[in-house]
Design an enzyme around this catalytic site. Structure first.
Site, PDB file in Angstrom:
ATOM      1  N   GLU A 286       0.828  -1.207   0.000  1.00  0.00           N
ATOM      2  CA  GLU A 286       0.000   0.000   0.000  1.00  0.00           C
ATOM      3  C   GLU A 286       0.867   1.264   0.000  1.00  0.00           C
ATOM      4  O   GLU A 286       0.643   2.189  -0.788  1.00  0.00           O
ATOM      5  CB  GLU A 286      -0.915  -0.010   1.239  1.00  0.00           C
ATOM      6  CG  GLU A 286      -1.824   1.194   1.345  1.00  0.00           C
ATOM      7  CD  GLU A 286      -2.902   1.192   0.271  1.00  0.00           C
ATOM      8  OE1 GLU A 286      -3.820   0.368   0.367  1.00  0.00           O
ATOM      9  OE2 GLU A 286      -2.822   2.012  -0.666  1.00  0.00           O
ATOM     10  N   ASP A 290       1.011   4.044  -2.905  1.00  0.00           N
ATOM     11  CA  ASP A 290       0.565   5.417  -2.640  1.00  0.00           C
ATOM     12  C   ASP A 290       1.655   6.438  -2.950  1.00  0.00           C
ATOM     13  O   ASP A 290       1.371   7.516  -3.480  1.00  0.00           O
ATOM     14  CB  ASP A 290       0.120   5.555  -1.180  1.00  0.00           C
ATOM     15  CG  ASP A 290      -1.095   4.696  -0.861  1.00  0.00           C
ATOM     16  OD1 ASP A 290      -1.746   4.212  -1.807  1.00  0.00           O
ATOM     17  OD2 ASP A 290      -1.398   4.511   0.341  1.00  0.00           O
ATOM     18  N   SER A 490      -7.566   1.648  -3.482  1.00  0.00           N
ATOM     19  CA  SER A 490      -6.283   2.175  -3.015  1.00  0.00           C
ATOM     20  C   SER A 490      -5.497   2.825  -4.141  1.00  0.00           C
ATOM     21  O   SER A 490      -4.639   3.664  -3.892  1.00  0.00           O
ATOM     22  CB  SER A 490      -5.426   1.043  -2.450  1.00  0.00           C
ATOM     23  OG  SER A 490      -5.921   0.610  -1.222  1.00  0.00           O
TER      24      SER A 490
END
Ligand SMILES: *[C@@H]1O[C@H](CO)[C@@H](O)[C@H](O)[C@H]1NC(C)=O
Ligand SMILES: *[C@@H]1O[C@H](CO)[C@@H](O)[C@H](O)[C@H]1NC(C)=O
Ligand SMILES: *[C@@H]1O[C@H](CO)[C@@H](O)[C@H](O)[C@H]1NC(C)=O
Ligand SMILES: *[C@@H]1O[C@H](CO)[C@@H](O)[C@H](O)[C@H]1NC(C)=O
Ligand SMILES: *[C@@H]1O[C@H](CO)[C@@H](O)[C@H](O)[C@H]1NC(C)=O
Length: 573
Positions: A286, A290, A490
């Site tokens: 993640e 990001d 996400s």
């Protein structure tokens, strides 16, 4: 902060001599059993110290909401005039009467309190379990999360003196059993097709199987030239020991943004014992996603990775503490993108959910845009299927919830909603004014389909989500020195946030304010006209097809995906 501290300290002295009087106790919050997944293991050790937060009634939260809409509605003469911290504090600070009542009670019990927020509307106390049990007529016990073996100390019920109930929202953490935060995006099989590189003229075929920054730039018209305004920063939230790796970022940029400096980095900010170790084997899927899709798309915008550790006294995995940290910062980021959340809003007692949502409202009023991935559970979430559950904070009206899209399997030129996108209606938060017409139109559409399995399974007066969407399937990333493809909302939130960051950069460059709280703009006639309205997509779950994308807003793709050229015009550039 300093003011609030000394104010409370002097009140403590004043009332210290008042004799203790008997109090009538009233149950303030209770639940029949711990949440699913937790078992009660033993009484909590009497001497163990508890850190508890007390949320005091804020004096005028409705007034703050009115101000927020004034400065966020593009048709208002006050549009863009974000509030100062002092102005926000005036609305959220408790009344003197509230402070006196609560401080008096604490000092009678020889308990010292320290303010957690600049407005002093949340206090923190540290007391042993035995004293907490007496003070709150509670039974603090040890509960074990079966799956992870982690233990927490909670009580199924607590009481307050009758005279205090009008002054206190809640004690926390007491009856909350928040499961671990929703986990990472899913790894998906990578395609061997040739990938697109920056500067392509048309959307390359490869984008239908592997998304790179070049695909998003082409699809949404995102500029490639670097941003110039250093004051406009983009915050990337990190939780649950997800660490963003610089070497992975460099590998990613080398292949996927060969036109920019591959050593481009991000700043680090930490809270609650957070860190960001750079051992490549500890890189988080993640966190890498990001940082790669903010730095890789918001070219030249300073990115700050904000890492919350496990030592979170907020009882919310740092979710509240991160927002309080930013409220306190004079040069806070203009945008925060968060790809974590709670699977169900019912994981949080409604009192805690409303308080946290109102804290987002404060940060929005200060001028920060808050974007969250809507969630990857389709219509189902994680609750019972009798009523579809909304993840948190998707239902909070003061954040922008971002859903996922991909390309239609039959016609690769069509962008459609992703089946995993969480979308629907909140059971905690009512429909905000800015989307009232949209929700009404959608309800009329779904009613026109007759009685279907979805009928009666969602809350017709709840806030609808997501607000907008962006690509979220087959994103190429680098994790632990490996190229992989991932999917999830996400991917969508950092993508949309990066587009807002580039718009902000252009706005600041011509002396205009940043966009701040986005929803009133997005739902306005100019805002929605700058989005590509998607009409294909479902988000199945609970044995149903879930919701259907449709013309206008819908609870799969929201208002649609961004068109940078059109958004530029819409924000007045
Ligand atoms: C509340 O207390 C502060 C600090 O003692 C004081 O300055 C202020 O006037 C009080 N406000 C009201 C409404 O009494
Ligand atoms: C690339 O960025 C790094 C880190 O900021 C910097 O040290 C280096 O000088 C830059 N290289 C070029 C060619 O600009
Ligand atoms: C990196 O992490 C791995 C696995 O946790 C560990 O075996 C290794 O010793 C670590 N390397 C360094 C340099 O810390
Ligand atoms: C539906 O949403 C409204 C508005 O937030 C709320 O008051 C109501 O309790 C919700 N109903 C259910 C069954 O959750
Ligand atoms: C984006 O907006 C521009 C300007 O309004 C328009 O010319 C273009 O066709 C739009 N692109 C898409 C994909 O709709």
């Amino acid at each position: 902060m300093v003011l609030a501290t000394s104010f409370i300290a002097s009140l403590l002295l004043l009332v210290a001599a008042t004799p203790r009087a008997p109090r009538t106790m009233v149950v303030h919050e209770s639940r029949a059993a711990p949440a699913k997944g937790f078992v009660q293991s033993a009484a909590a050790p009497a001497e163990q110290e508890l850190t508890l937060r007390i949320a005091l009634k804020q004096n005028n939260i409705a007034g703050l909401e009115t101000e927020l809409y004034k400065v966020s509605d593009p048709t208002s003469e006050f549009y863009g005039q974000h509030l100062t911290l002092e102005e926000v504090t005036e609305f959220v600070k408790p009344t003197n009467e509230t402070v006196a009542a609560v401080s008096g009670w604490l000092s009678e019990n020889n308990i010292g309190a320290k303010p957690v927020t600049p407005a002093g509307d949340m206090l923190e106390i540290k007391i042993p379990v035995s004293q907490a049990n007496d003070l709150l007529s509670a039974e603090f016990s040890v509960f074990t999360h079966v799956e992870t073996g982690k233990t927490i100390i909670r009580t199924l019920q607590y009481s307050l003196p009758a005279l205090l109930t009008q002054h206190v929202e809640f004690f926390h953490p007491t009856t909350i059993f928040a499961p671990p935060l929703r986990s990472k995006p899913k790894l998906v099989a990578a395609s061997s097709a040739k990938r697109a590189t920056a500067g392509s003229d048309d959307l390359p075929d490869s984008c239908t199987s592997t998304i790179t920054p070049a695909c998003l730039q082409e699809l949404y018209g995102i500029p490639i030239a670097p941003a110039t305004q250093k004051s406009n920063t983009l915050g990337v939230a990190g939780f649950i020991d997800e660490w963003a790796n610089q070497a992975d970022l460099t590998t990613f940029l080398t292949r996927d943004r060969p036109d920019i400096n591959s050593s481009t980095s991000f700043a680090l900010e930490t809270l609650d014992g957070g860190s960001n170790p750079q051992n490549r084997s500890q890189a988080g899927v993640e966190a890498d996603l990001d940082t790669q899709y903010t730095i890789g798309i918001a070219t030249g915008v300073p990115v700050i990775f904000i890492s919350a550790g496990d030592d979170s006294p907020d009882g919310l995995n740092g979710f509240l503490d991160m927002i309080i940290l930013l409220i306190n910062e004079p040069s806070r980021p203009s945008i925060l993108t968060t790809s974590y959340g709670f699977d169900s809003e019912t994981d949080l007692p409604i009192s805690v959910a409303i308080n946290l949502c109102n804290t987002y409202m404060q940060l929005g009023a200060l001028g920060t845009s808050l974007l969250f991935s809507s969630g990857d559970g389709g219509v189902e979430g994680s609750g019972s299927c009798a009523v579809f559950t909304a993840p948190f904070p998707a239902g909070c009206p003061f954040i922008t919830s971002v859903g996922s899209t991909g390309f239609d399997e039959e016609d690769r030129n069509i962008e459609r909603g992703s089946t995993f996108t969480s979308g629907g209606f909140s059971n905690y938060f009512a429909i905000p004014e800015y989307q009232a017409k949209d929700v009404a139109a959608y309800l009329a559409f779904i009613d026109s389909l007759g009685t279907i399995p979805e009928s009666g399974r969602f809350n017709r007066s709840g806030r609808g989500f997501p607000d907008v969407s962006a690509q979220g399937e087959n994103f190429e990333i680098v994790v632990g020195n490996q190229f992989s493809n991932v999917a999830g909302t996400s991917c969508s939130s950092p993508t949309f946030a990066s587009i807002i960051a580039l718009l902000n950069d252009e706005l600041v460059a011509v002396g205009k304010p940043t966009l701040g709280y986005l929803n009133p703009f997005l739902y306005s006639s100019v805002g929605r006209a700058a989005l590509n309205d998607l009409t294909i997509g479902i988000n199945p779950g609970c044995g149903t097809d879930g919701f259907f994308a449709n013309i206008g807003w819908d609870p799969v793709t929201g208002l649609g995906t961004p068109n940078y050229t059109a958004l530029r015009t819409a924000v007045g550039l």
